[in-house]
Design a protein around this motif. Structure first.
Motif, PDB file in Angstrom:
ATOM      1  N   ASP A 167       0.821  -1.208   0.000  1.00  0.00           N
ATOM      2  CA  ASP A 167       0.000   0.000   0.000  1.00  0.00           C
ATOM      3  C   ASP A 167       0.862   1.268   0.000  1.00  0.00           C
ATOM      4  N   ALA A 168       2.034   1.170   0.609  1.00  0.00           N
ATOM      5  CA  ALA A 168       2.845   2.371   0.782  1.00  0.00           C
ATOM      6  C   ALA A 168       3.867   2.584  -0.328  1.00  0.00           C
ATOM      7  N   LEU A 169       4.397   1.501  -0.857  1.00  0.00           N
ATOM      8  CA  LEU A 169       5.541   1.627  -1.760  1.00  0.00           C
ATOM      9  C   LEU A 169       5.128   1.444  -3.220  1.00  0.00           C
ATOM     10  N   PRO A 170       5.549   2.361  -4.083  1.00  0.00           N
ATOM     11  CA  PRO A 170       5.181   2.257  -5.499  1.00  0.00           C
ATOM     12  C   PRO A 170       6.021   1.223  -6.238  1.00  0.00           C
ATOM     13  N   THR A 195     -14.680  -2.266  -3.629  1.00  0.00           N
ATOM     14  CA  THR A 195     -15.537  -1.107  -3.379  1.00  0.00           C
ATOM     15  C   THR A 195     -15.119  -0.358  -2.111  1.00  0.00           C
ATOM     16  N   THR A 196     -14.386  -1.018  -1.245  1.00  0.00           N
ATOM     17  CA  THR A 196     -13.922  -0.358  -0.022  1.00  0.00           C
ATOM     18  C   THR A 196     -12.405  -0.301   0.076  1.00  0.00           C
ATOM     19  N   GLY A 197     -11.725  -1.094  -0.732  1.00  0.00           N
ATOM     20  CA  GLY A 197     -10.268  -1.140  -0.652  1.00  0.00           C
ATOM     21  C   GLY A 197      -9.769  -1.943   0.537  1.00  0.00           C
ATOM     22  N   ARG A 198     -10.635  -2.754   1.102  1.00  0.00           N
ATOM     23  CA  ARG A 198     -10.244  -3.510   2.291  1.00  0.00           C
ATOM     24  C   ARG A 198     -10.296  -5.016   2.028  1.00  0.00           C
ATOM     25  N   TRP A 254      -6.372  -2.427  -7.766  1.00  0.00           N
ATOM     26  CA  TRP A 254      -6.541  -1.312  -6.823  1.00  0.00           C
ATOM     27  C   TRP A 254      -5.198  -0.617  -6.583  1.00  0.00           C
ATOM     28  N   ARG A 257      -4.146   1.570  -9.543  1.00  0.00           N
ATOM     29  CA  ARG A 257      -4.774   2.898  -9.561  1.00  0.00           C
ATOM     30  C   ARG A 257      -4.190   3.797  -8.474  1.00  0.00           C
ATOM     31  N   ARG A 258      -3.725   3.187  -7.420  1.00  0.00           N
ATOM     32  CA  ARG A 258      -3.168   3.948  -6.300  1.00  0.00           C
ATOM     33  C   ARG A 258      -1.780   4.492  -6.639  1.00  0.00           C
ATOM     34  N   HIS A 259      -0.951   3.629  -7.224  1.00  0.00           N
ATOM     35  CA  HIS A 259       0.451   4.017  -7.426  1.00  0.00           C
ATOM     36  C   HIS A 259       0.772   4.463  -8.856  1.00  0.00           C
TER      37      HIS A 259
ATOM     38  N   TRP B 120     -19.340   1.969  -5.201  1.00  0.00           N
ATOM     39  CA  TRP B 120     -18.699   3.197  -5.668  1.00  0.00           C
ATOM     40  C   TRP B 120     -17.337   2.879  -6.258  1.00  0.00           C
ATOM     41  N   HIS B 123     -11.843   5.416  -6.021  1.00  0.00           N
ATOM     42  CA  HIS B 123     -10.874   6.430  -6.456  1.00  0.00           C
ATOM     43  C   HIS B 123     -11.585   7.644  -7.038  1.00  0.00           C
ATOM     44  N   LEU B 157      -6.727   5.709  -0.016  1.00  0.00           N
ATOM     45  CA  LEU B 157      -6.520   5.629  -1.453  1.00  0.00           C
ATOM     46  C   LEU B 157      -5.201   6.217  -1.931  1.00  0.00           C
ATOM     47  N   PRO B 160       1.185   7.027   0.955  1.00  0.00           N
ATOM     48  CA  PRO B 160       1.821   8.035   1.795  1.00  0.00           C
ATOM     49  C   PRO B 160       3.005   8.670   1.073  1.00  0.00           C
TER      50      PRO B 160
END
Lengths: 343, 226
Positions: A167-170, A195-198, A254, A257-259, B120, B123, B157, B160
């Motif tokens: 989650d933290a590192l690209p 839908t929640t990322g969990r 997911w 899209r985040r990184h 939803w 993002h 999302l 950090p």
């Protein structure tokens, strides 16, 4: 119901386990997997075996058309020996492999590889028990160093499925074993909800019925009737393995899209696996050098599931690892389904 | 399959004349609905079933309009006042008829459930909410999410910042990733080991290095460095 999986599935094969053509050829022939190759040296070491560098290089050469990329032969705790192996494979075997820096290695080694034109580097040694917090600090430092000094460098995280890292590192990619089989082996389903990322974990035991808490996600995201996996049993193991693969893909999407990590410029093989199957992975456009074909290379990170030891073909574990092995089996009902879907 | 019933029309009805459904398991966010009507007016119009004469959609809105009226508020945009009786007149969609009680109840559930069923795109939603909040913070609260929710969503999302993370974690220590060796030994060996460690002030790495006649702070020099 059919589990919604996107092909190709990212997978990792180790030379230590797949050195025989008999084992790897059926996997490659499916065209359903995007394979990265690894020596499996650590596994070999723990089993009292050693990997010969020349043999490994020959294996990479032989399977090169099917490999997205292949790792170098690293030596844990010895960056000098790791460097020599990488140089030998490059200069004597004419192969560009992906070197690995182990947790604790100084950033100067990143400079060394990057100066040689390496733009995909593995980070390893972070998965051990109790290592994660300290390894995380080291990895953050390595990513910062690369960002500031070598922005074209991308990273693969070896053996990492820990969300602290991903989650933290690209990272461009990661791999992990144990993802596919855990649901049926431990009767505990870990499912990603896009839908929640969990992630959610529920027990698959009689009387628990926890799976119905995830009914909506199971049906609408994964195409699975929760009643079919209320408990873990031999009859639904294939589905549970597929579900684990699909969940990994959803999580990877997911993360992408985040990184938004673009592919390394040269380290990967856009022709592997051959043909249009690469197009099945959503991602940014990548122009081949000849400019003739526009190929979709995945935006990272991608999570590659580690394929099990083919030498244990009679075990449930191996028989059920991923759709590729079902294809390799050639006799399961699953093979027909996959072949049909390919059309 | 749907069959044509009658043309839809909007009719203004006294609030007290709008009959709720006999059964409605849907719960409502009263405060948020009221705030929404207060800002946007009655933008979406409730739906009445001509066959039963009961509402099938819009219960939360009707409830809040009634509460606003009872609290002496000014009628929101979209609501009229009967010049004779002073009653609040709410627009209601007329002309739709269910074919059975069960179909009416099925539609009641569907009208509530289908809008949320797809979930939803987290993002896209987070991006949109952030832009709304940046433009007008009071509008964010009317979406059903508040500033704390948005902060949580952004944390979930957005990766950090590496520099902030690095500052929090500190610089790597060379000893961070020394190998951890675990060996299963008989109890008397474990006791001997603990005793040995005590002779090195509890420093396990120093104790282990001493057994190997090595200095833990002095790694074996290699023949090549980058």
């Amino acid at each position: 119901m059919t589990v919604k999986i996107t092909y190709p599935v990212d997978a990792l094969v180790s030379y230590h386990y797949y050195r025989n053509d008999r084992d790897l050829a059926p996997l490659a022939a499916t065209g359903k997997l995007r394979l990265i190759g690894d020596s499996g040296a650590f596994s070999a070491l723990t089993q009292g075996a050693r990997i010969d560098l020349a043999d490994y290089a020959a294996w990479v050469h032989r399977w090169r058309p099917h490999l997205f990329w292949a790792a170098s032969l690293d030596v844990i705790g010895d960056p000098v020996a790791t460097w020599h192996n990488w140089k030998t494979i490059r200069e004597q075997h004419n192969l560009d492999t992906v070197p690995t820096l182990h947790a604790g290695t100084d950033t100067s080694w990143l400079d060394t590889y990057a100066a040689e034109g390496v733009n995909l580097i593995g980070l390893g040694g972070m998965a051990g028990t109790g290592q994660a917090p300290r390894a995380f600090r080291w990895a953050v430092n390595m990513f910062r160093h690369a960002r500031d000094k070598w922005p074209g460098v991308r990273f693969h995280l070896w053996g990492v499925a820990n969300r602290l890292f991903l989650d933290a590192l690209p990272a461009y990619s990661a791999d992990s074993s144990g993802i596919l089989g855990s649901a049926y082996r431990y009767a505990s389903l870990r499912l990603f909800d896009p839908t929640t990322g969990r992630h959610h974990t529920v027990a698959l035991r009689k009387g628990d019925r926890g799976v119905y808490r995830l009914a909506s996600v199971l049906r609408h995201v994964y195409g699975v009737d929760p009643g079919e996996i209320e408990t873990s049993h031999p009859g639904n193991r294939i589905m549970l393995v597929q579900l684990a693969a699909a969940s990994t893909q959803q999580y990877a999407a997911w993360l992408q899209r985040r990184h938004r990590v673009s592919p390394p410029a040269r380290a990967v093989n856009p022709d592997a696996p051959a043909g249009s199957l690469v197009h099945l992975v959503a991602g940014s456009g990548y122009k081949q050098p000849d400019g003739k074909q526009d190929i979709q290379l995945a935006i990272g990170p991608n999570i590659h599931v580690a394929m099990a030891n083919p030498g244990r073909e009679n075990s449930d574990e191996v028989a059920l690892i991923g759709p590729a092995l079902f294809v390799a089996d050639g006799s399961s009902a699953h093979l027909f389904h996959l072949t049909k879907e390919k059309k | 399959m749907s069959t044509p019933t009658a043309e839809r029309r909007v009719e203004y009805m006294p609030l007290q004349a709008v009959e709720p459904a006999l059964r409605n398991p849907k719960l409502h966010a009263h405060h948020e609905i009221r705030a929404s009507i207060g800002r946007f007016g009655l933008a979406e119009v409730p739906l009445l079933d001509e066959r039963t004469g009961h509402l099938v959609a819009g219960h939360g809105r009707i409830d809040q309009l009634s509460a606003m009226r009872d609290d002496g508020e000014t009628p929101p945009d979209g609501v009229r006042v009967d010049p004779v009786t002073g009653d609040w007149l709410t627009p209601v969609i007329r002309g739709w008829s269910s074919r059975s009680d069960v179909e009416a109840e099925a539609y009641l559930v569907a009208s509530n459930n289908l809008s949320t069923l797809g979930g939803w795109d987290q993002h896209a939603l987070t991006t949109l909410l952030k832009e709304i909040a940046d433009e007008d913070d009071s509008l964010l609260a009317l979406t059903g999410w508040d500033g704390d929710d948005l902060a949580d969503m952004l944390k979930l999302l957005e990766p950090p910042d590496l520099d902030e993370l690095g500052e929090q974690l500190g610089d790597p220590d060379p000893a961070d990733n020394w190998p951890i060796i675990r060996v299963k030994v008989p109890k008397h060996v474990a006791a001997a080991w603990r005793s040995h460690v005590e002779t090195h002030d509890g420093d396990e790495s120093a104790a282990f290095a001493a057994l190997l006649e090595m200095d833990p702070g002095d790694p074996v020099p290699s023949d090549w460095q980058p």
